[in-house]
Motif scaffolding. Structure first.
Motif, PDB file in Angstrom:
ATOM      1  N   TYR A   1       0.861  -1.199   0.000  1.00  0.00           N
ATOM      2  CA  TYR A   1       0.000   0.000   0.000  1.00  0.00           C
ATOM      3  C   TYR A   1       0.887   1.234   0.000  1.00  0.00           C
ATOM      4  CZ  TYR A   1      -3.820   3.107   1.553  1.00  0.00           C
ATOM      5  OH  TYR A   1      -4.768   4.095   1.642  1.00  0.00           O
TER       6      TYR A   1
ATOM      7  N   THR B   1       0.791   5.764  -1.262  1.00  0.00           N
ATOM      8  CA  THR B   1      -0.025   6.852  -1.789  1.00  0.00           C
ATOM      9  C   THR B   1       0.810   7.738  -2.699  1.00  0.00           C
ATOM     10  OG1 THR B   1       0.417   8.223   0.155  1.00  0.00           O
ATOM     11  CG2 THR B   1      -1.614   6.923   0.177  1.00  0.00           C
TER      12      THR B   1
ATOM     13  N   ALA C   1      -4.477   6.313  -3.617  1.00  0.00           N
ATOM     14  CA  ALA C   1      -3.905   5.146  -2.932  1.00  0.00           C
ATOM     15  C   ALA C   1      -3.614   4.080  -3.988  1.00  0.00           C
ATOM     16  CB  ALA C   1      -4.874   4.601  -1.894  1.00  0.00           C
TER      17      ALA C   1
ATOM     18  N   ALA D   1      -8.018   2.683   2.487  1.00  0.00           N
ATOM     19  CA  ALA D   1      -8.174   3.752   1.493  1.00  0.00           C
ATOM     20  C   ALA D   1      -9.533   4.428   1.632  1.00  0.00           C
ATOM     21  CB  ALA D   1      -8.003   3.175   0.087  1.00  0.00           C
TER      22      ALA D   1
ATOM     23  N   ASP E   1      -9.550   6.800   4.707  1.00  0.00           N
ATOM     24  CA  ASP E   1      -8.555   7.881   4.742  1.00  0.00           C
ATOM     25  C   ASP E   1      -9.103   9.127   4.035  1.00  0.00           C
ATOM     26  OD1 ASP E   1      -6.410   9.591   4.471  1.00  0.00           O
ATOM     27  OD2 ASP E   1      -4.976   8.007   3.966  1.00  0.00           O
TER      28      ASP E   1
ATOM     29  N   VAL F   1      -7.448  10.313   0.806  1.00  0.00           N
ATOM     30  CA  VAL F   1      -7.463   9.486  -0.408  1.00  0.00           C
ATOM     31  C   VAL F   1      -8.752   9.734  -1.178  1.00  0.00           C
ATOM     32  CG1 VAL F   1      -7.638   7.117  -1.274  1.00  0.00           C
ATOM     33  CG2 VAL F   1      -5.941   7.687   0.467  1.00  0.00           C
TER      34      VAL F   1
ATOM     35  N   VAL G   1      -8.551   5.131  -5.815  1.00  0.00           N
ATOM     36  CA  VAL G   1      -7.743   3.943  -5.506  1.00  0.00           C
ATOM     37  C   VAL G   1      -7.332   3.268  -6.810  1.00  0.00           C
ATOM     38  CG1 VAL G   1      -7.699   1.726  -4.287  1.00  0.00           C
ATOM     39  CG2 VAL G   1      -9.084   3.619  -3.392  1.00  0.00           C
TER      40      VAL G   1
END
Ligand code: ZN
Length: 292
Positions: free
Chosen positions: A22, A24, A29, A57, A60, A63, A66
């Motif tokens: 993972y 960013t 993300a 994600a 958050d 974010v 994705v």
């Protein structure tokens, strides 16, 4: 802000690398399947690591979009049907529904409970992620790999990407997340399944199954740029728009159609066990690879 790739999970048994990473890039993300030596075959550890990553994600506030991708030369060879990290009989922390654990159950009950949770249920759960998801596909996107790409909202493929669902060789009428007629049209869905052959990215694009085909070395930059452009839209607007289109697909029969074909899928698994003793008719990763 850009963060370094970090593991979401411990490695699968017999492997040294975490199975999902993972990171960013700005407000995008990036979730990376990370079993490249097995063409990112999806086992239980990976399934729940993906779920952890998507949950993170979604939660958050920084974010907006994705991206789901696979490390190495391939996006996904599908469900794990033969690597050392195959973990069919492991009890999972079930999250996609309230079906009881498949572990210690037998027959169709075990298979149905397991696949309802880890395949159909999880893909439906991920489709409901209230943020746009983009699949970045290179190389193989086979069978279970299709499910991962299809539950994303957009698909960007590199020129070397190909798509196939060869499970009719196992008597099975398509993978558990049976979106075929909706994502490529009924006419071509039949040919796609009847033949089980590779469909190259360009053909998938012509059919409307994917959004873009790009040069292989531009897959990452193109996808991140697309995500960043989408990320300039307001979060609520994106979430409501995604919901509106998903609801339209369901009104066109996607959800009910999947339930109906899931029953046929399990009829096939049961038939295979009755006649060959094996739910996938004796086909393993090697023989499927030979067929692909
Ligand atoms: Zn199945």
């Amino acid at each position: 802000m850009t963060t370094q790739a970090e593991p979401v999970s411990p490695p699968a048994a017999a492997e040294e690398e975490p199975v999902v990473l993972y990171e960013t890039h700005g407000d995008t993300a990036v979730v990376t399947m990370n079993r490249p030596s097995y063409r990112n075959a999806q086992n239980g550890v990976m399934t729940y690591a993906l779920d952890d990553a998507f949950y993170r994600a979604a939660a958050d506030d920084d974010v907006k979009v994705v991206v789901l991708r696979g490390s190495g030369k391939h996006f996904s060879a599908g469900h794990d049907i033969g690597t050392p990290g195959r973990d069919l009989d492991v009890a999972y922390q079930r999250r996609a529904g309230l079906w009881w654990s498949h572990v210690d159950q037998v027959g169709a009950e075990s298979r149905f409970a397991r696949e309802q949770e880890v395949y159909l249920g999880m893909c439906r759960r991920w489709r409901e992620m209230p943020k746009p998801m983009i699949a970045a596909v290179q190389g193989a996107c086979i069978a279970g790999g299709l499910m991962l790409a299809w539950c994303c909202d957009l698909i960007v493929a590199s020129e070397d990407a190909f798509f196939s669902d060869p499970v009719v060789k196992m008597n099975i009428p398509g993978v558990e997340y049976f979106a075929h007629p909706w994502v490529m049209g009924a006419r071509f869905a039949k040919e796609f399944l009847f033949l089980g052959e590779r469909v190259p990215a360009r053909r998938a694009y012509e059919l409307g199954m994917i959004n873009h085909v790009v040069a292989t070395d531009e897959l990452e930059s193109f996808t991140l740029d697309l995500a960043a452009r989408i990320g300039t839209m307001p979060r609520l607007g994106l979430a409501l728009t995604k919901k509106a289109v998903n609801q339209a697909e369901d009104l066109m029969g996607l959800h009910a159609g999947m339930d109906a074909s899931f029953a046929l899928h399990h009829l096939a698994h049961a038939h295979n066990v009755e006649t060959s003793g094996d739910s996938v008719n004796g086909l393993d990763a090697k023989s499927m690879r030979a067929a692909n």
